[in-house]
Enzyme design. Sequence first.
Site, short mmCIF file in Angstrom:
data_model
loop_
_atom_site.label_atom_id
_atom_site.label_comp_id
_atom_site.label_asym_id
_atom_site.label_seq_id
_atom_site.Cartn_x
_atom_site.Cartn_y
_atom_site.Cartn_z
N LYS A 11 56.81 20.90 39.67
CA LYS A 11 58.15 21.22 40.17
C LYS A 11 59.23 20.95 39.11
O LYS A 11 59.01 20.17 38.17
CB LYS A 11 58.39 20.43 41.46
CG LYS A 11 57.37 20.82 42.53
CD LYS A 11 57.68 20.30 43.90
CE LYS A 11 56.65 20.83 44.89
NZ LYS A 11 56.97 20.51 46.29
N TYR A 51 58.01 30.05 49.93
CA TYR A 51 57.94 29.01 50.97
C TYR A 51 58.35 29.56 52.34
O TYR A 51 58.78 28.80 53.20
CB TYR A 51 58.84 27.83 50.59
CG TYR A 51 58.24 26.88 49.58
CD1 TYR A 51 57.12 26.09 49.91
CD2 TYR A 51 58.77 26.73 48.31
CE1 TYR A 51 56.57 25.20 49.01
CE2 TYR A 51 58.22 25.84 47.40
CZ TYR A 51 57.12 25.08 47.75
OH TYR A 51 56.57 24.18 46.86
N PHE A 59 64.54 21.44 56.11
CA PHE A 59 64.65 21.20 54.66
C PHE A 59 64.48 22.48 53.83
O PHE A 59 64.46 22.42 52.61
CB PHE A 59 63.62 20.15 54.21
CG PHE A 59 62.19 20.48 54.56
CD1 PHE A 59 61.44 21.36 53.79
CD2 PHE A 59 61.58 19.89 55.66
CE1 PHE A 59 60.13 21.67 54.10
CE2 PHE A 59 60.25 20.19 55.99
CZ PHE A 59 59.53 21.08 55.21
N ARG A 87 44.25 18.32 46.83
CA ARG A 87 45.20 17.62 47.70
C ARG A 87 44.94 16.11 47.68
O ARG A 87 45.86 15.30 47.81
CB ARG A 87 45.16 18.21 49.11
CG ARG A 87 45.88 19.58 49.11
CD ARG A 87 45.79 20.30 50.41
NE ARG A 87 46.67 19.77 51.45
CZ ARG A 87 47.96 20.07 51.57
NH1 ARG A 87 48.56 20.85 50.70
NH2 ARG A 87 48.68 19.58 52.56
N THR A 93 52.53 14.08 50.73
CA THR A 93 53.83 14.73 50.47
C THR A 93 54.91 13.69 50.20
O THR A 93 55.72 13.83 49.29
CB THR A 93 54.25 15.58 51.70
OG1 THR A 93 53.23 16.54 51.95
CG2 THR A 93 55.57 16.28 51.47
N ARG A 104 51.34 12.21 42.77
CA ARG A 104 52.65 11.96 43.40
C ARG A 104 53.03 10.48 43.33
O ARG A 104 54.21 10.15 43.21
CB ARG A 104 52.64 12.47 44.84
CG ARG A 104 52.76 14.00 44.87
CD ARG A 104 52.58 14.56 46.24
NE ARG A 104 52.93 15.99 46.29
CZ ARG A 104 52.52 16.80 47.26
NH1 ARG A 104 51.76 16.34 48.23
NH2 ARG A 104 52.88 18.06 47.25
N HIS A 117 53.02 20.97 43.72
CA HIS A 117 52.59 21.67 44.94
C HIS A 117 51.09 21.90 44.85
O HIS A 117 50.56 22.13 43.77
CB HIS A 117 53.31 23.02 45.04
CG HIS A 117 52.71 23.92 46.08
ND1 HIS A 117 52.98 23.79 47.42
CD2 HIS A 117 51.82 24.94 45.96
CE1 HIS A 117 52.29 24.71 48.08
NE2 HIS A 117 51.59 25.42 47.22
N GLU A 128 49.01 32.56 47.20
CA GLU A 128 49.96 31.92 46.27
C GLU A 128 49.60 32.25 44.81
O GLU A 128 50.50 32.46 43.98
CB GLU A 128 49.97 30.41 46.52
CG GLU A 128 50.57 30.07 47.88
CD GLU A 128 50.45 28.60 48.25
OE1 GLU A 128 49.88 27.80 47.46
OE2 GLU A 128 50.93 28.24 49.34
#
Length: 139
Positions: A11, A51, A59, A87, A93, A104, A117, A128
């Site tokens: 990101k 998205y 959000f 993941r 998240t 993360r 992501h 995607e």
Amino acid sequence: MSSNRTYSMIKPHAVADNHVGGILKMIEEGGFRIVALKKLQMTASQAGEFYNVHAERPFYGELCEMMSEGPIVAMILEKENAVLDFRTLIGSTDPAEAAEGTVRKAYAKSKSENAVHGSDSDENAAIESSFFFSGIERF
Ligand code: CMP
């Protein structure tokens, strides 16, 4: 049957903070092979399209703005059980809930600016990946 490919992007905040190399190192050391990779900047409208599934979430506006505020690094990754294993590698998240050793935990700043992501299903991984990459960009 599970697919062996997933889609990910680093990101804008993590790109701006010079964490591309650190994140790619964690991904490769996690056993993923990079099939496709590029740096680009989305418009807010393209981020909104990507998205779209979150369009009704409170959000959504913040997410589209954040994802278009600077360049991202987009990639397709390959490994057995890629979607689920990726993941696990990136963690929750919310970085406050992300496990030690996850991407993360190391690089996310908030639930929104959460560094990377990762696709949530094989079907979405395919959709995607095709949003960003053509067939001749995959190796
Ligand atoms: P990502 O895995 O890219 O998928 C959807 C994104 O929405 C998520 O990472 C976050 O960047 C963002 N997001 C999810 N939940 C929230 C939240 N509660 N507040 C702000 N942003 C969120």
